[in-house]
Design a protein around this motif. Structure first.
Motif, PDB file in Angstrom:
ATOM      1  N   TYR A  16      40.030  44.128  34.629  1.00 16.97           N
ATOM      2  CA  TYR A  16      39.002  43.816  35.364  1.00 16.97           C
ATOM      3  C   TYR A  16      38.188  45.013  36.833  1.00 16.97           C
ATOM      4  O   TYR A  16      36.850  45.800  36.129  1.00 16.97           O
ATOM      5  N   ASP A  17      39.284  45.432  37.158  1.00 17.25           N
ATOM      6  CA  ASP A  17      38.845  46.748  38.473  1.00 17.25           C
ATOM      7  C   ASP A  17      38.015  47.374  37.592  1.00 17.25           C
ATOM      8  O   ASP A  17      36.568  48.321  38.478  1.00 17.25           O
ATOM      9  N   ALA A  18      38.354  48.420  36.830  1.00 19.28           N
ATOM     10  CA  ALA A  18      37.845  49.746  35.968  1.00 19.28           C
ATOM     11  C   ALA A  18      36.113  49.408  35.813  1.00 19.28           C
ATOM     12  O   ALA A  18      35.030  49.794  35.997  1.00 19.28           O
ATOM     13  N   ILE A  19      36.274  48.194  35.285  1.00 20.84           N
ATOM     14  CA  ILE A  19      34.547  47.735  34.200  1.00 20.84           C
ATOM     15  C   ILE A  19      34.076  47.554  35.103  1.00 20.84           C
ATOM     16  O   ILE A  19      32.378  47.688  35.220  1.00 20.84           O
ATOM     17  N   LEU A  20      34.153  46.185  35.857  1.00 15.32           N
ATOM     18  CA  LEU A  20      33.807  45.994  36.916  1.00 15.32           C
ATOM     19  C   LEU A  20      32.826  47.133  37.869  1.00 15.32           C
ATOM     20  O   LEU A  20      31.883  46.867  38.533  1.00 15.32           O
ATOM     21  N   LYS A  21      33.815  48.062  38.401  1.00 12.74           N
ATOM     22  CA  LYS A  21      33.278  49.205  39.291  1.00 12.74           C
ATOM     23  C   LYS A  21      31.979  49.959  38.844  1.00 12.74           C
ATOM     24  O   LYS A  21      31.327  50.241  38.805  1.00 12.74           O
ATOM     25  N   ASP A  22      32.472  50.053  37.307  1.00  8.91           N
ATOM     26  CA  ASP A  22      31.628  50.598  36.390  1.00  8.91           C
ATOM     27  C   ASP A  22      29.740  49.726  36.535  1.00  8.91           C
ATOM     28  O   ASP A  22      29.076  50.436  36.281  1.00  8.91           O
TER      29      ASP A  22
ATOM     30  N   ALA B 207      28.310  49.895  39.383  1.00 10.13           N
ATOM     31  CA  ALA B 207      27.460  51.165  39.887  1.00 10.13           C
ATOM     32  C   ALA B 207      26.949  51.938  38.777  1.00 10.13           C
ATOM     33  O   ALA B 207      25.129  51.966  39.298  1.00 10.13           O
ATOM     34  N   ALA B 208      26.586  51.331  37.462  1.00 13.17           N
ATOM     35  CA  ALA B 208      25.251  51.116  37.123  1.00 13.17           C
ATOM     36  C   ALA B 208      24.153  49.665  37.318  1.00 13.17           C
ATOM     37  O   ALA B 208      23.302  50.649  36.285  1.00 13.17           O
ATOM     38  N   GLY B 209      24.453  48.907  37.858  1.00  7.94           N
ATOM     39  CA  GLY B 209      23.086  48.450  38.538  1.00  7.94           C
ATOM     40  C   GLY B 209      23.575  46.715  37.715  1.00  7.94           C
ATOM     41  O   GLY B 209      22.032  46.607  37.875  1.00  7.94           O
ATOM     42  N   ILE B 210      24.682  46.677  37.279  1.00 10.55           N
ATOM     43  CA  ILE B 210      24.563  45.517  35.977  1.00 10.55           C
ATOM     44  C   ILE B 210      24.874  44.565  36.733  1.00 10.55           C
ATOM     45  O   ILE B 210      26.006  44.121  37.295  1.00 10.55           O
ATOM     46  N   ASN B 211      24.648  43.364  37.503  1.00 12.11           N
ATOM     47  CA  ASN B 211      25.029  41.818  37.590  1.00 12.11           C
ATOM     48  C   ASN B 211      25.775  41.401  36.017  1.00 12.11           C
ATOM     49  O   ASN B 211      26.139  41.707  35.598  1.00 12.11           O
ATOM     50  N   THR B 212      26.808  40.901  36.599  1.00 15.50           N
ATOM     51  CA  THR B 212      28.140  40.414  36.188  1.00 15.50           C
ATOM     52  C   THR B 212      28.725  38.859  36.230  1.00 15.50           C
ATOM     53  O   THR B 212      28.321  37.756  37.551  1.00 15.50           O
ATOM     54  N   LEU B 213      28.686  38.491  35.621  1.00 15.88           N
ATOM     55  CA  LEU B 213      29.139  36.752  35.014  1.00 15.88           C
ATOM     56  C   LEU B 213      30.297  37.272  34.264  1.00 15.88           C
ATOM     57  O   LEU B 213      30.720  37.342  33.536  1.00 15.88           O
ATOM     58  N   LYS B 214      31.181  36.980  35.552  1.00 18.11           N
ATOM     59  CA  LYS B 214      32.731  37.513  34.864  1.00 18.11           C
ATOM     60  C   LYS B 214      33.914  35.889  34.511  1.00 18.11           C
ATOM     61  O   LYS B 214      33.887  35.009  35.498  1.00 18.11           O
ATOM     62  N   GLU B 215      34.472  36.350  33.947  1.00 22.76           N
ATOM     63  CA  GLU B 215      35.300  34.812  33.374  1.00 22.76           C
ATOM     64  C   GLU B 215      36.492  34.682  34.671  1.00 22.76           C
ATOM     65  O   GLU B 215      37.026  35.169  34.990  1.00 22.76           O
ATOM     66  N   LYS B 216      36.484  33.487  34.446  1.00 25.46           N
ATOM     67  CA  LYS B 216      37.482  32.802  35.917  1.00 25.46           C
ATOM     68  C   LYS B 216      39.244  33.505  35.297  1.00 25.46           C
ATOM     69  O   LYS B 216      38.789  33.349  34.188  1.00 25.46           O
ATOM     70  N   PRO B 217      39.856  33.679  36.143  1.00 28.95           N
ATOM     71  CA  PRO B 217      39.171  33.481  37.276  1.00 28.95           C
ATOM     72  C   PRO B 217      38.810  34.736  37.824  1.00 28.95           C
ATOM     73  O   PRO B 217      39.001  35.351  37.124  1.00 28.95           O
ATOM     74  N   LEU B 218      38.319  35.209  39.195  1.00 28.97           N
ATOM     75  CA  LEU B 218      38.064  35.856  39.939  1.00 28.97           C
ATOM     76  C   LEU B 218      38.859  37.018  39.531  1.00 28.97           C
ATOM     77  O   LEU B 218      38.676  38.301  39.445  1.00 28.97           O
ATOM     78  N   SER B 219      40.166  36.837  40.174  1.00 29.13           N
ATOM     79  CA  SER B 219      41.501  37.501  40.093  1.00 29.13           C
ATOM     80  C   SER B 219      42.701  37.544  40.297  1.00 29.13           C
ATOM     81  O   SER B 219      42.653  35.801  40.567  1.00 29.13           O
ATOM     82  N   THR B 220      43.775  37.372  40.367  1.00 25.60           N
ATOM     83  CA  THR B 220      45.026  37.119  40.463  1.00 25.60           C
ATOM     84  C   THR B 220      45.448  36.631  41.488  1.00 25.60           C
ATOM     85  O   THR B 220      46.396  36.020  42.148  1.00 25.60           O
TER      86      THR B 220
ATOM     87  N   ILE C 285      36.872  42.136  45.086  1.00 22.63           N
ATOM     88  CA  ILE C 285      35.627  42.574  43.911  1.00 22.63           C
ATOM     89  C   ILE C 285      34.281  42.136  44.422  1.00 22.63           C
ATOM     90  O   ILE C 285      32.910  42.255  44.577  1.00 22.63           O
ATOM     91  N   ILE C 286      34.458  40.985  45.360  1.00 27.07           N
ATOM     92  CA  ILE C 286      33.459  40.700  46.200  1.00 27.07           C
ATOM     93  C   ILE C 286      32.784  40.837  46.443  1.00 27.07           C
ATOM     94  O   ILE C 286      31.582  41.667  46.536  1.00 27.07           O
ATOM     95  N   ASP C 287      33.163  41.628  47.727  1.00 30.91           N
ATOM     96  CA  ASP C 287      32.791  43.251  48.797  1.00 30.91           C
ATOM     97  C   ASP C 287      31.857  43.985  47.827  1.00 30.91           C
ATOM     98  O   ASP C 287      30.581  45.012  48.255  1.00 30.91           O
ATOM     99  N   LEU C 288      32.858  45.199  46.368  1.00 35.65           N
ATOM    100  CA  LEU C 288      31.829  45.755  45.427  1.00 35.65           C
ATOM    101  C   LEU C 288      30.854  45.793  45.240  1.00 35.65           C
ATOM    102  O   LEU C 288      29.854  46.151  45.360  1.00 35.65           O
ATOM    103  N   ALA C 289      30.266  44.044  44.235  1.00 38.62           N
ATOM    104  CA  ALA C 289      29.114  43.774  44.275  1.00 38.62           C
ATOM    105  C   ALA C 289      28.332  42.603  45.607  1.00 38.62           C
ATOM    106  O   ALA C 289      27.744  44.015  45.512  1.00 38.62           O
TER     107      ALA C 289
END
Length: 122
Positions: free
Chosen positions: A79-85, A88-101, A109-113
């Motif tokens: 998740y970490d690398a994919i969400l960062k990429d 950074a590319a400006g792509i809104n994201t729908l992430k499968e649950k759970p948000l994190s462990t 993740i929320i702060d980065l978004a």
């Protein structure tokens, strides 16, 4: 009304059997513009037969894939690398649950978004 463009990240069994059919049922509203999966399944759903598949987010972004949102369903370790990429590319994201462990990881993740101005859904 223009269609929303979606990049599917992760072509695991649940995505192929659950998410792809839902997106296909919304074909008047959503267009799948690409998929990211390092190990694509041998048998793809018909809806993905002509959709480009990239081995990672960096490759998809370098290829010029533009998506209004990404549907992300990958193992927690990825998740970490994919969400960062994606952010950074400006792509809104729908992430499968759970948000994190962990709560700390989830807040990160929320702060980065938020910092990137990205809409993040779970």
């Amino acid at each position: 009304m223009s269609k929303a463009s979606v990049l599917i990240v992760g072509l695991g069994q649940r995505t192929v059997k659950k998410a792809v059919p839902v997106l296909c049922n919304l074909s008047d509203q959503v267009q799948i513009v690409g998929c990211v999966e390092p190990y694509p399944p041998k048998e793809l759903p018909e809806a993905l037969k002509n959709v480009p598949i990239y081995s990672n987010m960096e490759e998809a972004i370098k290829a010029g894939v533009t998506a209004q949102f990404a549907y992300v369903a990958v193992p927690h370790s990825a998740y970490d690398a994919i969400l960062k990429d994606a952010f950074a590319a400006g792509i809104n994201t729908l992430k499968e649950k759970p948000l994190s462990t962990t709560a700390v990881e989830g807040q990160k993740i929320i702060d980065l978004a938020e910092k990137a101005g990205i809409l993040l859904g779970v």
